[in-house]
Motif scaffolding. Structure first.
Motif, short mmCIF file in Angstrom:
data_model
loop_
_atom_site.label_atom_id
_atom_site.label_comp_id
_atom_site.label_asym_id
_atom_site.label_seq_id
_atom_site.Cartn_x
_atom_site.Cartn_y
_atom_site.Cartn_z
N LEU A 34 8.82 0.60 3.15
CA LEU A 34 8.40 0.72 1.82
C LEU A 34 8.49 1.61 0.98
CD1 LEU A 34 5.53 -2.03 1.15
CD2 LEU A 34 7.63 -2.53 -0.25
N ARG A 35 7.77 3.33 2.18
CA ARG A 35 8.66 4.11 1.65
C ARG A 35 9.15 4.39 1.12
NH1 ARG A 35 9.00 8.35 4.82
NH2 ARG A 35 8.84 7.57 6.34
N ILE A 36 9.94 4.36 2.49
CA ILE A 36 11.68 5.04 2.21
C ILE A 36 12.26 4.21 0.70
CG2 ILE A 36 14.45 5.11 3.20
CD1 ILE A 36 12.35 5.25 6.23
N ASN A 37 11.82 3.15 1.03
CA ASN A 37 13.00 2.44 -0.43
C ASN A 37 12.67 2.75 -1.77
OD1 ASN A 37 14.21 0.56 1.01
ND2 ASN A 37 12.57 -0.98 0.20
N ARG A 38 11.52 3.00 -1.39
CA ARG A 38 10.54 4.55 -2.83
C ARG A 38 10.61 5.81 -3.74
NH1 ARG A 38 4.30 2.94 -5.33
NH2 ARG A 38 5.12 1.10 -6.00
N GLY A 39 11.42 6.47 -2.39
CA GLY A 39 11.63 7.84 -1.80
C GLY A 39 10.87 9.05 -1.80
N LEU A 40 9.99 8.41 -1.08
CA LEU A 40 8.90 9.46 -0.72
C LEU A 40 8.59 10.11 1.18
CD1 LEU A 40 5.58 7.20 -1.61
CD2 LEU A 40 6.86 8.97 -2.36
N GLN A 70 6.64 11.42 4.32
CA GLN A 70 5.28 10.66 4.20
C GLN A 70 4.20 11.63 3.49
OE1 GLN A 70 5.47 10.84 9.04
NE2 GLN A 70 5.51 9.28 8.59
N LYS A 71 4.47 12.62 3.47
CA LYS A 71 3.43 13.73 2.56
C LYS A 71 3.22 13.28 1.64
CE LYS A 71 2.66 18.66 1.80
NZ LYS A 71 2.88 19.18 2.09
N ASN A 72 4.71 12.53 0.99
CA ASN A 72 3.89 12.18 -0.11
C ASN A 72 3.41 11.33 -0.77
OD1 ASN A 72 7.72 14.03 -1.72
ND2 ASN A 72 5.71 14.45 -2.21
N LEU A 73 3.59 10.40 0.60
CA LEU A 73 3.08 8.66 0.21
C LEU A 73 2.09 8.81 0.46
CD1 LEU A 73 2.93 5.69 0.21
CD2 LEU A 73 3.69 6.25 1.97
N ILE A 74 1.16 9.97 1.47
CA ILE A 74 -0.60 10.84 1.50
C ILE A 74 -1.31 10.33 0.52
CG2 ILE A 74 -1.94 11.71 2.88
CD1 ILE A 74 0.17 11.52 5.41
N ASN A 75 -0.09 11.32 -0.30
CA ASN A 75 -0.97 12.39 -1.60
C ASN A 75 -1.16 11.43 -3.03
OD1 ASN A 75 -0.59 15.02 -0.37
ND2 ASN A 75 1.17 15.58 -0.89
N GLU A 76 0.29 10.28 -3.37
CA GLU A 76 0.09 9.51 -3.65
C GLU A 76 -0.69 8.62 -3.48
OE1 GLU A 76 3.65 7.53 -5.11
OE2 GLU A 76 4.94 9.87 -5.55
N GLN A 128 -5.07 -4.18 1.69
CA GLN A 128 -4.46 -5.06 0.31
C GLN A 128 -4.58 -3.71 -0.43
OE1 GLN A 128 -4.98 -8.83 -0.88
NE2 GLN A 128 -4.32 -6.80 -2.84
N ALA A 129 -4.96 -2.85 -0.60
CA ALA A 129 -5.10 -0.88 -0.98
C ALA A 129 -3.57 -0.91 -0.94
CB ALA A 129 -5.80 0.06 -0.79
N LEU A 130 -3.09 -1.42 0.04
CA LEU A 130 -1.54 -0.44 0.22
C LEU A 130 -0.52 -1.26 -0.45
CD1 LEU A 130 -1.79 0.42 4.31
CD2 LEU A 130 -0.63 1.63 1.99
N SER A 131 -0.72 -2.97 -0.05
CA SER A 131 -0.16 -3.68 -0.98
C SER A 131 -0.43 -3.14 -2.94
CB SER A 131 -0.59 -5.41 -0.88
OG SER A 131 -1.20 -4.72 -1.02
N ASP A 132 -1.35 -3.05 -2.97
CA ASP A 132 -1.43 -3.00 -4.30
C ASP A 132 -0.62 -1.86 -4.97
OD1 ASP A 132 -3.20 -4.89 -4.66
OD2 ASP A 132 -5.26 -3.42 -4.80
N TYR A 133 -0.89 -0.64 -3.68
CA TYR A 133 0.33 0.61 -4.27
C TYR A 133 1.86 0.14 -4.82
CZ TYR A 133 2.45 4.18 -3.35
OH TYR A 133 3.10 5.90 -3.70
N PHE A 134 2.27 -0.73 -3.51
CA PHE A 134 3.56 -0.86 -3.57
C PHE A 134 3.62 -1.70 -4.44
CE2 PHE A 134 3.29 1.23 1.01
CZ PHE A 134 4.64 2.15 0.56
N GLY A 135 2.46 -2.86 -5.24
CA GLY A 135 3.28 -3.77 -5.52
C GLY A 135 3.93 -4.63 -5.35
N VAL A 136 3.50 -4.90 -3.55
CA VAL A 136 3.89 -6.54 -2.46
C VAL A 136 2.86 -7.02 -2.53
CG1 VAL A 136 6.23 -4.99 -1.73
CG2 VAL A 136 3.97 -4.69 -1.43
N ASN A 137 3.45 -8.34 -2.09
CA ASN A 137 1.64 -8.85 -1.25
C ASN A 137 1.46 -8.43 -0.02
OD1 ASN A 137 2.50 -11.39 -3.11
ND2 ASN A 137 3.41 -12.02 -2.00
#
Length: 75
Positions: free
Chosen positions: A8-14, A16-22, A64-73
């Motif tokens: 999911l992180r890679i598909n979003r083009g993030l 690891q550092k960007n993912l953590i910040n966002e 749950q928070a990660l799934s909300d962030y990525f918009g997935v189940n």
């Protein structure tokens, strides 16, 4: 076994550092949604790395928070 979080992180083009910040910003903005849930806290680079490498797993509340962030189940 593939790592869905990394995928999911890679598909979003993030990075690891960007993912953590966002994601941490997402948690701050949505904190009221997760009030009272154990295991919801800011993520460090070490924590995210351990998740991606399968050394640790997020809590169910954090999943749950990660799934909300990525918009997935969660599943």
């Amino acid at each position: 076994m593939k790592n869905r979080l990394k995928e999911l992180r890679i598909n979003r083009g993030l990075s690891q550092k960007n993912l953590i910040n966002e994601f941490n910003l997402f948690l701050e903005k949505n904190l009221n949604k997760y009030v009272g849930q154990r295991g919801i806290r800011q993520v460090t680079s070490a924590t995210e790395s351990r998740w991606e490498n399968g050394l640790n797993k997020p809590t169910s509340a954090m999943w749950q928070a990660l799934s909300d962030y990525f918009g997935v189940n969660v599943s």
